[in-house]
Design a protein around this motif. Structure first.
Motif, mmCIF file in Angstrom:
data_model
loop_
_atom_site.group_PDB
_atom_site.id
_atom_site.type_symbol
_atom_site.label_atom_id
_atom_site.label_comp_id
_atom_site.label_asym_id
_atom_site.label_seq_id
_atom_site.Cartn_x
_atom_site.Cartn_y
_atom_site.Cartn_z
ATOM 1 N N ILE A 220 0.790 -1.108 -0.086
ATOM 2 C CA ILE A 220 -0.095 0.084 -0.005
ATOM 3 C C ILE A 220 0.839 1.199 0.041
ATOM 4 C CG2 ILE A 220 -1.641 1.245 1.231
ATOM 5 C CD1 ILE A 220 -3.020 -0.773 2.096
ATOM 6 N N HIS A 221 0.628 2.338 -1.008
ATOM 7 C CA HIS A 221 1.335 3.249 -1.175
ATOM 8 C C HIS A 221 0.282 4.399 -0.637
ATOM 9 C CE1 HIS A 221 4.792 2.056 -3.497
ATOM 10 N NE2 HIS A 221 3.705 1.207 -4.181
ATOM 11 N N ARG A 222 0.492 5.127 0.404
ATOM 12 C CA ARG A 222 -0.212 6.089 0.861
ATOM 13 C C ARG A 222 0.137 7.544 0.967
ATOM 14 N NH1 ARG A 222 -3.868 6.025 6.744
ATOM 15 N NH2 ARG A 222 -5.138 4.583 5.380
ATOM 16 N N VAL A 223 -0.420 8.682 0.554
ATOM 17 C CA VAL A 223 0.058 10.033 0.719
ATOM 18 C C VAL A 223 -1.262 10.624 1.476
ATOM 19 C CG1 VAL A 223 0.518 12.291 -0.470
ATOM 20 C CG2 VAL A 223 1.482 9.955 -1.298
ATOM 21 N N SER A 224 -1.024 11.097 2.692
ATOM 22 C CA SER A 224 -2.239 11.768 3.569
ATOM 23 C C SER A 224 -1.791 13.268 3.673
ATOM 24 C CB SER A 224 -1.950 11.155 4.789
ATOM 25 O OG SER A 224 -1.897 9.641 5.154
ATOM 26 N N ARG A 225 -2.979 13.832 3.797
ATOM 27 C CA ARG A 225 -2.971 15.334 4.217
ATOM 28 C C ARG A 225 -3.701 15.596 5.535
ATOM 29 N NH1 ARG A 225 -3.105 14.193 -1.190
ATOM 30 N NH2 ARG A 225 -5.169 13.437 -1.144
ATOM 31 N N ASP A 226 -3.522 16.733 5.847
ATOM 32 C CA ASP A 226 -4.279 17.241 6.885
ATOM 33 C C ASP A 226 -5.514 17.983 6.648
ATOM 34 O OD1 ASP A 226 -3.696 19.725 6.272
ATOM 35 O OD2 ASP A 226 -2.029 20.117 7.627
ATOM 36 N N THR A 227 -6.395 18.502 7.695
ATOM 37 C CA THR A 227 -7.502 18.961 7.465
ATOM 38 C C THR A 227 -7.592 20.322 6.608
ATOM 39 O OG1 THR A 227 -7.673 19.917 9.660
ATOM 40 C CG2 THR A 227 -8.662 17.848 9.538
ATOM 41 N N ALA A 228 -6.287 20.765 6.415
ATOM 42 C CA ALA A 228 -6.144 22.039 5.802
ATOM 43 C C ALA A 228 -5.727 21.623 4.213
ATOM 44 C CB ALA A 228 -5.195 23.002 6.393
ATOM 45 N N GLY A 229 -5.667 20.478 3.968
ATOM 46 C CA GLY A 229 -5.400 20.168 2.718
ATOM 47 C C GLY A 229 -3.824 19.982 2.406
ATOM 48 N N ARG A 230 -2.929 20.299 3.670
ATOM 49 C CA ARG A 230 -1.473 20.213 3.415
ATOM 50 C C ARG A 230 -0.967 18.924 3.472
ATOM 51 N NH1 ARG A 230 1.352 23.871 7.708
ATOM 52 N NH2 ARG A 230 0.062 22.746 8.878
ATOM 53 N N PRO A 231 0.075 18.305 2.401
ATOM 54 C CA PRO A 231 0.770 17.035 2.650
ATOM 55 C C PRO A 231 1.218 16.557 3.985
ATOM 56 C CG PRO A 231 1.286 18.071 0.456
ATOM 57 C CD PRO A 231 0.441 19.224 1.479
ATOM 58 N N LEU A 232 0.917 15.513 4.471
ATOM 59 C CA LEU A 232 1.515 15.341 5.742
ATOM 60 C C LEU A 232 2.384 14.071 6.007
ATOM 61 C CD1 LEU A 232 1.320 15.556 8.854
ATOM 62 C CD2 LEU A 232 -0.630 14.382 8.949
ATOM 63 N N GLU A 233 2.121 12.773 5.316
ATOM 64 C CA GLU A 233 3.051 11.916 5.314
ATOM 65 C C GLU A 233 3.015 11.216 3.884
ATOM 66 O OE1 GLU A 233 1.971 8.861 7.865
ATOM 67 O OE2 GLU A 233 -0.118 8.815 6.953
ATOM 68 N N ARG A 234 4.126 10.443 3.686
ATOM 69 C CA ARG A 234 4.132 9.520 2.477
ATOM 70 C C ARG A 234 4.419 8.192 3.207
ATOM 71 N NH1 ARG A 234 4.840 5.331 -0.959
ATOM 72 N NH2 ARG A 234 5.190 5.980 -3.329
ATOM 73 N N VAL A 235 3.681 7.172 2.898
ATOM 74 C CA VAL A 235 3.803 6.037 3.612
ATOM 75 C C VAL A 235 3.905 4.657 2.555
ATOM 76 C CG1 VAL A 235 2.860 4.196 5.269
ATOM 77 C CG2 VAL A 235 2.609 6.839 5.718
ATOM 78 N N ARG A 236 4.806 3.509 2.670
ATOM 79 C CA ARG A 236 4.556 2.613 2.101
ATOM 80 C C ARG A 236 4.751 1.521 2.937
ATOM 81 N NH1 ARG A 236 8.511 -1.500 0.400
ATOM 82 N NH2 ARG A 236 8.289 -2.028 -1.906
ATOM 83 N N THR A 237 3.754 0.567 2.702
ATOM 84 C CA THR A 237 3.360 -0.292 3.635
ATOM 85 C C THR A 237 3.351 -1.674 3.123
ATOM 86 O OG1 THR A 237 2.231 1.315 5.092
ATOM 87 C CG2 THR A 237 2.117 -1.060 5.747
#
Length: 255
Positions: A220-237
């Protein structure tokens, strides 16, 4: 085609047997062993390959092929020099819920083992996915995922040092990163993009997770953002294909 009255809705139609009725010998043995698995229950010790070959009047290689498929499907697992019936797969929701929440919902105890926590300048490729400027410092945290002390996955997290400056001193790597962000830093997740694919683990990944290199993995590749829409993390699981399944609740768009 006649539909079997006892056909389970989640099972292969006709138990995978073609209409002409001819199946490989190993597949027939696999069907027999599947019944035996149900009889033994979780943790039950399977007879030896030799005993199974005698019982089903086939070669040991035929038994071996049937066992290989059942191991890959996660219905059996190796224990010492024997083979035992595996427990049910862990079901991970496709949502912004953390790994910790998903495992706990199934009555299992989540855990993580830190492999490394490094700080380095953001590369061009990482900058494109995280919104961090090239050259700005980022953290890379790699952890083995556990469920009841069983190694089930490997996770790499990339996050800006500016967002989590004290990750190396304030964060317990055996705990939930999402809980840390929310409870200690007041950062809430807004949305994420995910991509799932099937891969084989590299020799290093297989060694860390404790599996054979040929075992299929769910990546799983995930790119997450906070509630303001700013990128927060990039995860490879990486999740073990024999120990995990994924679920999602889908809603219509009203159109």
């Amino acid at each position: 085609m006649d539909y079997p009255n006892d056909q389970a809705p989640g099972a292969p139609v006709r138990s995978g047997i073609p209409e002409h009725g001819r199946i490989p010998k190993y597949y027939a043995v696999k069907a027999h062993i599947s019944v035996l698995i149900e009889e033994l229950g979780e943790g039950g010790l399977l007879p030896t390959e030799r005993d199974l070959a005698v019982r089903y009047e086939v070669s040991r290689e035929t038994v071996r092929q049937a066992l290989r498929e059942l191991l890959l499907e996660g219905r059996l697992r190796r224990q010492g020099r024997g083979t035992v019936v595996a427990g049910p797969k862990l079901e991970q929701p496709l949502s912004l819920a953390s790994y910790t929440e998903g495992v706990r919902r199934q009555g299992r105890t989540p855990g993580r083992s830190l492999i490394s926590l490094d700080r380095f300048p953001c590369s061009d490729a990482l900058a494109a996915e995280t919104g961090v400027e090239r050259g700005e410092p980022v953290w890379h945290m790699e952890r083995v995922l556990r469920a009841d002390d069983e190694r089930v996955g490997l996770e790499s997290t990339y996050v800006s040092v500016a967002r989590v400056p004290r990750l190396d001193s304030d964060f317990d790597p055996d705990s939930s990163f999402y809980a840390y962000l929310h409870e200690r830093l007041g950062i809430a997740f807004g949305d994420a993009d995910e991509r799932i694919e099937t891969v084989l683990a590299t020799p290093r990944e297989a060694l860390l997770i404790g599996t054979p290199p040929a075992l299929p993995m769910l990546l799983i590749h995930r790119v997450s953002r906070d509630t303001a829409g700013r990128p927060l993390e990039r995860v490879r699981t990486l999740f073990r294909g024999d120990r995990f399944s994924f679920s999602a609740h889908l809603l219509g768009n009203g159109g």
